[in-house]
Design a protein around this motif. Structure first.
Motif, short mmCIF file in Angstrom:
data_model
loop_
_atom_site.label_atom_id
_atom_site.label_comp_id
_atom_site.label_asym_id
_atom_site.label_seq_id
_atom_site.Cartn_x
_atom_site.Cartn_y
_atom_site.Cartn_z
N CYS A 141 -47.84 3.37 64.06
CA CYS A 141 -47.06 4.17 63.13
C CYS A 141 -47.99 5.23 62.54
CB CYS A 141 -46.48 3.29 62.02
SG CYS A 141 -45.56 4.19 60.74
N ARG A 142 -47.62 6.49 62.68
CA ARG A 142 -48.46 7.60 62.21
C ARG A 142 -47.69 8.39 61.14
NH1 ARG A 142 -49.29 7.37 67.95
NH2 ARG A 142 -51.48 6.95 68.46
N PRO A 143 -47.64 7.87 59.93
CA PRO A 143 -46.86 8.56 58.89
C PRO A 143 -47.42 9.93 58.54
CG PRO A 143 -48.13 6.75 57.95
CD PRO A 143 -48.21 6.61 59.44
N HIS A 144 -48.72 10.14 58.74
CA HIS A 144 -49.30 11.46 58.48
C HIS A 144 -48.71 12.51 59.41
CE1 HIS A 144 -51.83 11.63 62.13
NE2 HIS A 144 -51.87 10.31 62.00
N ALA A 145 -48.17 12.06 60.55
CA ALA A 145 -47.55 12.97 61.53
C ALA A 145 -46.03 12.94 61.47
CB ALA A 145 -48.03 12.62 62.92
N GLY A 146 -45.48 12.26 60.46
CA GLY A 146 -44.04 12.25 60.28
C GLY A 146 -43.33 10.98 60.66
N ASP A 147 -44.05 9.96 61.20
CA ASP A 147 -43.40 8.69 61.52
C ASP A 147 -42.90 8.03 60.25
OD1 ASP A 147 -44.13 9.16 64.11
OD2 ASP A 147 -45.61 7.54 64.23
N ALA A 148 -41.74 7.40 60.33
CA ALA A 148 -41.19 6.68 59.19
C ALA A 148 -41.87 5.32 59.03
CB ALA A 148 -39.69 6.48 59.38
N ILE A 149 -42.10 4.93 57.80
CA ILE A 149 -42.61 3.59 57.51
C ILE A 149 -41.49 2.59 57.80
CG2 ILE A 149 -43.46 2.04 55.70
CD1 ILE A 149 -45.46 4.18 56.43
N PRO A 150 -41.75 1.53 58.56
CA PRO A 150 -40.69 0.54 58.82
C PRO A 150 -40.10 0.00 57.53
CG PRO A 150 -42.55 0.17 60.28
CD PRO A 150 -42.99 1.22 59.31
N ALA A 151 -38.83 -0.33 57.57
CA ALA A 151 -38.13 -0.78 56.37
C ALA A 151 -38.58 -2.16 55.93
CB ALA A 151 -36.62 -0.78 56.62
N ASP A 152 -39.03 -2.99 56.88
CA ASP A 152 -39.42 -4.35 56.53
C ASP A 152 -40.40 -4.88 57.56
OD1 ASP A 152 -37.93 -5.37 58.79
OD2 ASP A 152 -36.12 -5.27 57.57
N ASP A 153 -40.74 -6.16 57.42
CA ASP A 153 -41.75 -6.79 58.28
C ASP A 153 -41.15 -7.56 59.44
OD1 ASP A 153 -41.93 -10.06 57.26
OD2 ASP A 153 -40.83 -8.63 56.04
N ALA A 154 -39.82 -7.49 59.62
CA ALA A 154 -39.13 -8.41 60.51
C ALA A 154 -39.62 -8.35 61.95
CB ALA A 154 -37.63 -8.14 60.46
N ALA A 155 -40.03 -7.18 62.43
CA ALA A 155 -40.35 -7.02 63.85
C ALA A 155 -41.80 -7.34 64.19
CB ALA A 155 -40.04 -5.59 64.29
N HIS A 156 -42.62 -7.70 63.19
CA HIS A 156 -44.05 -7.83 63.44
C HIS A 156 -44.64 -9.09 62.81
CE1 HIS A 156 -43.17 -3.48 63.79
NE2 HIS A 156 -43.99 -3.58 64.83
N ASP A 157 -45.69 -9.57 63.45
CA ASP A 157 -46.40 -10.75 62.97
C ASP A 157 -47.54 -10.41 62.03
OD1 ASP A 157 -44.91 -12.55 64.75
OD2 ASP A 157 -46.03 -11.54 66.35
N ALA A 158 -47.98 -9.15 62.03
CA ALA A 158 -49.13 -8.75 61.21
C ALA A 158 -49.10 -7.24 61.05
CB ALA A 158 -50.45 -9.19 61.86
N ILE A 159 -49.85 -6.75 60.06
CA ILE A 159 -49.99 -5.32 59.84
C ILE A 159 -51.45 -4.97 59.62
CG2 ILE A 159 -49.53 -5.55 57.35
CD1 ILE A 159 -48.23 -2.77 57.44
N VAL A 160 -51.87 -3.87 60.22
CA VAL A 160 -53.21 -3.30 60.01
C VAL A 160 -53.01 -1.89 59.47
CG1 VAL A 160 -55.37 -2.57 61.09
CG2 VAL A 160 -54.18 -4.62 61.92
N VAL A 161 -53.64 -1.59 58.34
CA VAL A 161 -53.57 -0.24 57.76
C VAL A 161 -54.98 0.31 57.69
CG1 VAL A 161 -52.89 1.16 55.77
CG2 VAL A 161 -51.50 -0.82 56.44
N MET A 162 -55.19 1.42 58.38
CA MET A 162 -56.53 1.97 58.53
C MET A 162 -56.84 2.99 57.42
SD MET A 162 -57.62 0.24 61.05
CE MET A 162 -59.16 1.10 61.42
N GLY A 163 -58.00 3.64 57.55
CA GLY A 163 -58.45 4.59 56.55
C GLY A 163 -57.85 5.97 56.73
N GLY A 164 -58.30 6.89 55.88
CA GLY A 164 -57.84 8.26 55.94
C GLY A 164 -58.40 9.04 54.78
N PRO A 165 -58.21 10.36 54.78
CA PRO A 165 -58.78 11.21 53.73
C PRO A 165 -58.01 11.16 52.43
CG PRO A 165 -57.51 12.54 55.27
CD PRO A 165 -57.54 11.15 55.83
N GLN A 166 -56.80 10.60 52.41
CA GLN A 166 -56.00 10.53 51.21
C GLN A 166 -56.64 9.59 50.19
OE1 GLN A 166 -55.17 9.59 54.28
NE2 GLN A 166 -53.12 10.25 54.89
N ASN A 167 -56.29 9.74 48.92
CA ASN A 167 -56.57 8.65 48.00
C ASN A 167 -55.29 7.83 47.83
OD1 ASN A 167 -55.12 9.18 45.36
ND2 ASN A 167 -56.35 11.06 45.42
#
Length: 241
Positions: A31-57
């Motif tokens: 999921c690339r929200p910086h490029a316009g991808d929507a954040i999934p509405a919930d966790d139902a489709a996945h067993d885990a989540i990884v959120v990486m770094g970026g220049p934002q605060n």
């Protein structure tokens, strides 16, 4: 094993985390929200989540309107007892999600820096994969207070909260344990002027610093990544348990 990976910048690299996920045969959804991808509405489709770094605060909602939704999604995974990993900005968003304060511009670190495990870290299923003190790559200027329900796992003199855990398998690391020397080389190629501004003279010393710290940091990063991946329980297995 299906894992949601959220990239906050176009130059995000999974590095050692990607190696460990591939070894485990994980299916990755990027999921690339910086490029316009929507954040999934919930966790139902996945067993885990990884959120990486970026220049934002982590509080930069005006310029990056998706950040509150991403923080809320991380908490939803954690509250569902699914494995969560936040790295650098990801750790700051995780702290936000659990009610901590984000401290913007308070703790600049760059390069291979030494981090030490706390007593809790030494007994933790994931962070105990590292030595008591170890060099690991850093690139941040922000930090956060420790959420009320979190356990501090690693620390150093620059940023007290270098790693923490909430519940069974919700982890945040301020340091970039995914950053193998290959990842660092890519960052150097992409951001030479920025790095020179952040740390004048570092580029000239990079080869020697990489020789000194790289082998240990690479091994530590992969060990931590493998230990975190081992916490992921596919939904069907978790329900049976």
């Amino acid at each position: 094993m299906r894992v949601l990976v959220v990239e906050n910048d176009k130059v995000t690299l999974l590095g050692q985390i990607g190696v460990a996920l591939e070894e485990a045969g994980a299916e990755l959804d990027l999921c690339r929200p910086h490029a316009g991808d929507a954040i999934p509405a919930d966790d139902a489709a996945h067993d885990a989540i990884v959120v990486m770094g970026g220049p934002q605060n982590a509080r930069d909602d005006d310029r990056h309107a998706y950040l509150p939704a991403l923080a809320a999604l991380m908490r939803r995974f954690g509250d569902a007892d699914k494995s969560v990993l936040g790295v650098c900005l990801g750790s700051q968003l995780l702290a936000r999600a659990y009610g901590a304060e984000n401290l913007i511009g308070a703790t600049p670190e760059f390069g291979w820096c030494t981090v030490a495990l706390t007593k809790d870290g030494a007994g933790d299923p994931v962070l105990s994969a590292a030595a008591g003190a170890f060099p690991i790559f850093q690139w941040h200027s922000d930090t956060f207070t420790l959420p009320d329900n979190a356990v501090r796992l690693a620390t150093n003199g620059a940023a007290e909260n270098q790693a923490f855990r909430i519940g069974r398998a919700t982890y945040g690391t301020q340091f970039h344990f995914e950053a193998s020397r290959t990842v660092v080389d890519s960052w150097v190629d992409t951001f030479p002027q920025l790095i020179e501004t952040l740390q004048p003279g570092w580029l000239e010393k990079r080869a020697a610093l990489a020789d000194e710290n790289g082998p240990s940091a690479d091994a530590t990063g992969l060990a931590i990544a493998r230990a975190w991946v081992a916490t992921i329980a596919p939904v069907a297995t978790r329900r049976v348990a």
